[in-house]
Each structure stands twice: as C-alpha cells, then as structure tokens.
Motif scaffolding. Structure first.
Motif, PDB file in Angstrom:
ATOM      1  N   LEU A  15     -13.448  23.515  42.675  1.00 45.12           N
ATOM      2  CA  LEU A  15     -14.309  23.693  41.430  1.00 45.12           C
ATOM      3  C   LEU A  15     -13.427  22.778  40.327  1.00 45.12           C
ATOM      4  CD1 LEU A  15     -12.768  25.913  39.584  1.00 45.12           C
ATOM      5  CD2 LEU A  15     -13.604  27.354  41.299  1.00 45.12           C
ATOM      6  N   ASN A  16     -14.309  22.322  39.308  1.00 47.45           N
ATOM      7  CA  ASN A  16     -13.983  21.649  38.560  1.00 47.45           C
ATOM      8  C   ASN A  16     -14.378  22.327  37.079  1.00 47.45           C
ATOM      9  OD1 ASN A  16     -14.765  19.178  36.139  1.00 47.45           O
ATOM     10  ND2 ASN A  16     -12.706  19.139  36.934  1.00 47.45           N
ATOM     11  N   ILE A  17     -13.327  22.645  36.017  1.00 50.72           N
ATOM     12  CA  ILE A  17     -13.659  23.033  34.818  1.00 50.72           C
ATOM     13  C   ILE A  17     -13.416  22.124  33.601  1.00 50.72           C
ATOM     14  CG2 ILE A  17     -13.326  24.806  33.174  1.00 50.72           C
ATOM     15  CD1 ILE A  17     -12.152  26.618  35.510  1.00 50.72           C
ATOM     16  N   ARG A  18     -14.588  21.756  32.962  1.00 50.10           N
ATOM     17  CA  ARG A  18     -14.478  20.902  31.732  1.00 50.10           C
ATOM     18  C   ARG A  18     -14.418  21.984  30.429  1.00 50.10           C
ATOM     19  NH1 ARG A  18     -13.916  15.561  32.768  1.00 50.10           N
ATOM     20  NH2 ARG A  18     -13.917  15.524  35.037  1.00 50.10           N
ATOM     21  N   PHE A  19     -13.447  22.252  29.605  1.00 48.95           N
ATOM     22  CA  PHE A  19     -13.207  23.340  28.812  1.00 48.95           C
ATOM     23  C   PHE A  19     -12.890  22.739  27.347  1.00 48.95           C
ATOM     24  CE2 PHE A  19      -9.227  22.584  30.994  1.00 48.95           C
ATOM     25  CZ  PHE A  19      -8.217  22.488  29.986  1.00 48.95           C
ATOM     26  N   ASN A  20     -13.378  23.428  26.539  1.00 50.72           N
ATOM     27  CA  ASN A  20     -13.108  23.218  25.073  1.00 50.72           C
ATOM     28  C   ASN A  20     -11.872  23.935  24.424  1.00 50.72           C
ATOM     29  OD1 ASN A  20     -13.882  25.970  24.216  1.00 50.72           O
ATOM     30  ND2 ASN A  20     -16.119  25.405  24.149  1.00 50.72           N
ATOM     31  N   ASP A  21     -11.764  23.968  22.953  1.00 49.50           N
ATOM     32  CA  ASP A  21     -10.433  24.321  22.707  1.00 49.50           C
ATOM     33  C   ASP A  21     -10.146  25.759  22.536  1.00 49.50           C
ATOM     34  OD1 ASP A  21     -12.253  24.360  20.658  1.00 49.50           O
ATOM     35  OD2 ASP A  21     -10.791  23.432  19.041  1.00 49.50           O
ATOM     36  N   LEU A  22     -11.360  26.434  23.072  1.00 50.85           N
ATOM     37  CA  LEU A  22     -11.168  28.006  23.220  1.00 50.85           C
ATOM     38  C   LEU A  22     -10.345  28.299  24.456  1.00 50.85           C
ATOM     39  CD1 LEU A  22     -14.706  29.090  22.532  1.00 50.85           C
ATOM     40  CD2 LEU A  22     -12.930  29.414  21.045  1.00 50.85           C
ATOM     41  N   HIS A  23      -9.904  27.458  25.186  1.00 57.56           N
ATOM     42  CA  HIS A  23      -9.231  27.638  26.443  1.00 57.56           C
ATOM     43  C   HIS A  23      -8.170  26.807  26.511  1.00 57.56           C
ATOM     44  CE1 HIS A  23     -12.981  30.000  27.619  1.00 57.56           C
ATOM     45  NE2 HIS A  23     -13.563  29.033  27.195  1.00 57.56           N
ATOM     46  N   SER A  24      -7.461  27.118  27.390  1.00 57.00           N
ATOM     47  CA  SER A  24      -6.217  26.173  28.010  1.00 57.00           C
ATOM     48  C   SER A  24      -6.147  26.185  29.692  1.00 57.00           C
ATOM     49  CB  SER A  24      -4.900  26.701  27.457  1.00 57.00           C
ATOM     50  OG  SER A  24      -4.347  27.952  27.902  1.00 57.00           O
ATOM     51  N   SER A  25      -5.294  25.599  30.179  1.00 55.84           N
ATOM     52  CA  SER A  25      -5.134  25.484  31.671  1.00 55.84           C
ATOM     53  C   SER A  25      -4.613  26.888  32.153  1.00 55.84           C
ATOM     54  CB  SER A  25      -4.350  24.399  32.120  1.00 55.84           C
ATOM     55  OG  SER A  25      -3.046  24.390  31.483  1.00 55.84           O
ATOM     56  N   ARG A  26      -3.525  27.114  31.135  1.00 55.62           N
ATOM     57  CA  ARG A  26      -3.083  28.564  31.709  1.00 55.62           C
ATOM     58  C   ARG A  26      -3.751  29.773  31.267  1.00 55.62           C
ATOM     59  NH1 ARG A  26       2.398  30.917  28.595  1.00 55.62           N
ATOM     60  NH2 ARG A  26       2.546  32.749  29.792  1.00 55.62           N
ATOM     61  N   SER A  27      -4.866  29.962  30.346  1.00 58.94           N
ATOM     62  CA  SER A  27      -5.851  30.981  30.091  1.00 58.94           C
ATOM     63  C   SER A  27      -7.018  30.986  31.291  1.00 58.94           C
ATOM     64  CB  SER A  27      -6.458  30.986  29.113  1.00 58.94           C
ATOM     65  OG  SER A  27      -7.263  29.833  28.808  1.00 58.94           O
ATOM     66  N   LEU A  28      -7.285  29.638  31.828  1.00 56.34           N
ATOM     67  CA  LEU A  28      -8.433  29.457  32.572  1.00 56.34           C
ATOM     68  C   LEU A  28      -7.810  29.569  34.263  1.00 56.34           C
ATOM     69  CD1 LEU A  28     -10.133  26.199  31.594  1.00 56.34           C
ATOM     70  CD2 LEU A  28     -11.022  28.393  31.616  1.00 56.34           C
ATOM     71  N   THR A  29      -6.363  29.579  34.444  1.00 55.00           N
ATOM     72  CA  THR A  29      -5.784  29.799  35.695  1.00 55.00           C
ATOM     73  C   THR A  29      -6.005  31.459  35.944  1.00 55.00           C
ATOM     74  OG1 THR A  29      -4.549  28.126  35.540  1.00 55.00           O
ATOM     75  CG2 THR A  29      -3.636  29.872  36.933  1.00 55.00           C
ATOM     76  N   ALA A  30      -5.687  31.984  34.428  1.00 54.61           N
ATOM     77  CA  ALA A  30      -5.365  33.749  34.615  1.00 54.61           C
ATOM     78  C   ALA A  30      -6.842  34.244  34.896  1.00 54.61           C
ATOM     79  CB  ALA A  30      -4.947  34.074  33.327  1.00 54.61           C
ATOM     80  N   HIS A  31      -7.877  33.380  34.426  1.00 53.87           N
ATOM     81  CA  HIS A  31      -9.378  33.856  34.649  1.00 53.87           C
ATOM     82  C   HIS A  31      -9.757  33.778  35.977  1.00 53.87           C
ATOM     83  CE1 HIS A  31     -13.550  34.269  33.982  1.00 53.87           C
ATOM     84  NE2 HIS A  31     -13.890  33.077  34.336  1.00 53.87           N
ATOM     85  N   LEU A  32      -9.206  32.626  36.748  1.00 48.68           N
ATOM     86  CA  LEU A  32      -9.486  32.467  38.267  1.00 48.68           C
ATOM     87  C   LEU A  32      -8.716  33.419  39.008  1.00 48.68           C
ATOM     88  CD1 LEU A  32      -8.976  28.618  38.244  1.00 48.68           C
ATOM     89  CD2 LEU A  32     -11.336  29.862  38.245  1.00 48.68           C
ATOM     90  N   ARG A  33      -7.736  33.838  38.525  1.00 48.03           N
ATOM     91  CA  ARG A  33      -6.817  34.766  39.512  1.00 48.03           C
ATOM     92  C   ARG A  33      -7.348  36.212  39.105  1.00 48.03           C
ATOM     93  NH1 ARG A  33      -2.282  33.230  41.906  1.00 48.03           N
ATOM     94  NH2 ARG A  33      -1.428  31.259  41.213  1.00 48.03           N
ATOM     95  N   ALA A  34      -7.962  36.458  37.996  1.00 47.01           N
ATOM     96  CA  ALA A  34      -8.563  37.778  37.951  1.00 47.01           C
ATOM     97  C   ALA A  34      -9.868  37.908  38.996  1.00 47.01           C
ATOM     98  CB  ALA A  34      -8.820  38.217  36.416  1.00 47.01           C
ATOM     99  N   ALA A  35     -10.476  36.959  39.104  1.00 44.18           N
ATOM    100  CA  ALA A  35     -11.782  36.936  39.711  1.00 44.18           C
ATOM    101  C   ALA A  35     -11.455  37.084  41.265  1.00 44.18           C
ATOM    102  CB  ALA A  35     -12.550  35.641  39.704  1.00 44.18           C
TER     103      ALA A  35
END
Length: 379
Positions: free
Chosen positions: A254-274
């Motif tokens: 998957l690919n995530i295009r993200f704004n400044d509400l997120h970072s690669s670190r926070s999104l990695t944590a989001h993926l791990r939670a799922a």
C-alpha cells in the motif's frame, strides 16, 4: 541573456537519470563568466557515482539558493515524438525536447535572470543542481545539502524550479508537499486443505480484515493547507495456483500520501495497530520517500507572491498538491517554495515549452531574486 540557447544546449545533453551527459559542463560554462565558483560533487558507490553541481556567487547573507535537476526521464517510444527528444528543435515558437519543462527550462531561465541583474545585489546566490531527482534521489540533493551545511553554505531560503504552474505562468506556487510512505504487509497463517479449514489458519481472511480496518475510515479530513491523506492498496498477492489449498501466507502493498497531521512514524504505528488486532504473525516493511512539509506563509512567501504578481499580473494560488520533489529535503535546512513553468507536457512525448513563456519565466525569476534578497536584507 536569452535563456533559449542555454536550454537548447542542455536538452542536447541526453542526461537520462543518472547520466550527466555533459549537462553540468554546460552550466559551468554559463555560470563562471557570471562570477560563480563551481564545485562538482560526486556521491554514491564507486563506479556508480551521481554527479552534482554546487555554484555560489558571494559570501554574505542573505543567501538565496536555487535548486534543480538536469537529469530527465527516458523519452519512451520515439514514435510518439514529432521531433528528436534531444534535438531541441524550435518550431512555431515552441522548443521541443526532453527536459524542456522538467526542468532544464527552469534552470536556463534562472541563469538568464541572474545575467540580467546587476552584480552588486545584496547577499549571495547559489545553485544546487543534482543528477538523480528523477531516480532514487539518494546521492543528489540530500547529500549536497549536507555538504553545504558542513562547508558554511547553508542557505537562508531556497526556490525549487519545478514546473508548478497549472494553466498559465505564475498561477501556482507550491509551499509544501505531502509525504509518501510505502508499506508491504506479509501475514502468516497455516497452510491446509480447503475442505478442512478447521485444520488451517487462512491468512487471506486475516489480511482482508486488516485492510478493511485500514480503509474503512479516512485518515483525516484535511487541513487548511493540505487535502485529506489517502491510503491506497496497490497490490494483494497470495501466489497460490491451487484451488483446494489454503495458503500459508498472504501479502499486500500500500501507499499512503499524507499531510502534516501525520509522520512516517505515526503511520507505521497505525499500521501495526491494525495488524496487532489480528493476533497473527506478520512482517511489516515500511519505506518513506519523504515526510510532509509546509512553509508557512510569512515574509519569504509573501515576497515571492508579490514578485509573481508584479511580473505576471496574476494572483498565484498557494498549493501543496502533487507528488514529492526535492523540496522535501531542502525543507529540513531552510524555508523553501517551488515556482516554475507550466507543467502540462512534463514526462510526455513531445515535451515542450513556448519560447515566449521561457523568456517570461526568466523575467519572473529576475523579479523574484530582487524581491527575496531585498526582503531578507531588510529583515
């Protein structure tokens, strides 16, 4: 100085990433007579080095840097071209060739702008020109910026000459970009016969649930400067040719295009939670090609807008859309924005730019240089 002959010389250098093909030599020949000291910088594994160029005139602040790239994408099927992609033919007031828009035209216009201005401008000017922007971007801008910081060349501000204009020159200035994160998920189960599912653990079912968790709700609703972040599943692969076998693993990308509400670190944590919600064995590989960044409107952006308005008569919109650019690296060192030609033909067959627009871009850049150096000198 007319930017057209310089652009034609650059186009005639077939500098498909990562080949330099003489393009940096063309730039040195144009910059040295204008008073610039040029430094070639080579980074990368032995035998595979990427060539870059740093050129500076002056040593005092404010220091305005122009960042760009001479590498281009391949021309593709030559049957789609009406002209030699490396011939720089001018026809009906339009110059054709790979890089005419993205972004050899911008570099030629910037140098022509410098040539039109007096040498006693306040501060100093520099150019950061890389040869791998269209490639992996590992041995270009990011490493040149580190070299600049170590050698007392850190800029006070930077303009990237990407083709940001949409319909007319100067209608759009980019003051930020979304980040881009790629992830590969491998979910492990237990292989078995499809007639006896109680003896197996189907990873496909688990992966479907994981992807549903990730896609059922949007990541956010956007911000005043950014559109909503997006998560797109780009691949789902089991690699199972049998119809009666429950596979042992299932994979998705998957690919995530993200704004400044997120970072690669926070999104990695989001993926791990799922993934953790499945209570199954998994592997997660993540790579981030760039974090989101925003140059907040202030004196730098305001001066850039005012210069664009004065040169073109247009009120530029401030934008953060599109893919990534090398501005993501510059943003870690100084305020940065992107302003350049109309990008309608970039990466296409018959890439081209009208000669009149090229010259207008040079005039616009001259206004920008004067405005930014004067604004910083007053600050």
């Amino acid at each position: 100085m007319d930017p057209l002959p310089l652009l034609q010389e650059l186009i005639r250098c077939p500098s498909v990433t990562p080949a330099e093909a003489g393009a940096l030599g063309v730039l040195e020949a144009a910059l040295v007579p204008l008073g610039f000291t040029c430094t070639r910088l080579r980074f990368g594994p032995p035998g595979e080095e990427v060539e870059n160029l740093f050129a500076r005139r002056g040593s005092r602040g404010p220091h305005l840097c122009f960042a760009g790239h001479t590498d281009v994408v391949p021309p593709g099927d030559l049957a789609g071209w009406s002209a030699d992609p490396f011939g720089a033919e001018v026809r009906d007031g339009v110059v054709y060739g790979r890089g005419a828009t993205d972004m050899k035209g911008g570099i030629a216009a910037w140098i022509a702008a410098i040539a039109s201005l007096p040498r006693d401008l306040p501060g100093s000017l520099s150019l950061l020109i890389t040869g791998d922007e269209e490639g992996p971007a590992l041995d270009g801008t990011v490493k040149v910026l580190d070299w600049m910081a170590r050698n007392d060349h850190r800029p006070d501000m930077c303009l990237v000459g990407e083709p940001t204009s949409k319909a007319a020159l100067g209608d759009t200035i980019k003051i930020g970009r979304r980040g881009s994160l790629n992830a590969e998920i491998t979910l492990h189960g237990i292989q078995g016969h499809s007639a006896y599912p109680q003896r197996a653990d189907n990873p496909v079912h688990r992966l479907v649930r994981v992807l549903h968790r990730l896609t059922a709700e949007p990541l956010d609703a956007g911000t005043p400067w950014f559109e909503p972040s997006t998560l797109q599943v780009t691949s789902f692969d089991v690699g199972n040719p049998a119809t009666n076998v429950i596979p042992g693993t299932a994979r998705a990308r998957l690919n995530i295009r993200f704004n400044d509400l997120h970072s690669s670190r926070s999104l990695t944590a989001h993926l791990r939670a799922a993934l953790e919600a499945e209570e199954a064995r998994y592997d997660l590989a993540v790579s981030c090609s760039g974090e989101a960044f925003l140059t907040e409107p202030g004196p730098f952006v305001e001066a850039l807008v005012a210069a664009t308005r004065a040169a073109t008569g247009r009120e530029p919109s401030l934008d953060t859309g599109g893919g990534t650019s090398d501005a993501r690296f510059v943003a870690q060192h100084c305020p940065v924005a992107e302003l350049g030609a109309v990008g309608a033909t970039m990466h296409k067959a018959d890439e081209s730019t009208p000669v009149a627009e090229l010259r207008a871009l040079a005039a616009l850049y001259a206004r920008v240089i004067e405005a930014l150096l004067a604004q910083e000198a007053r600050a």
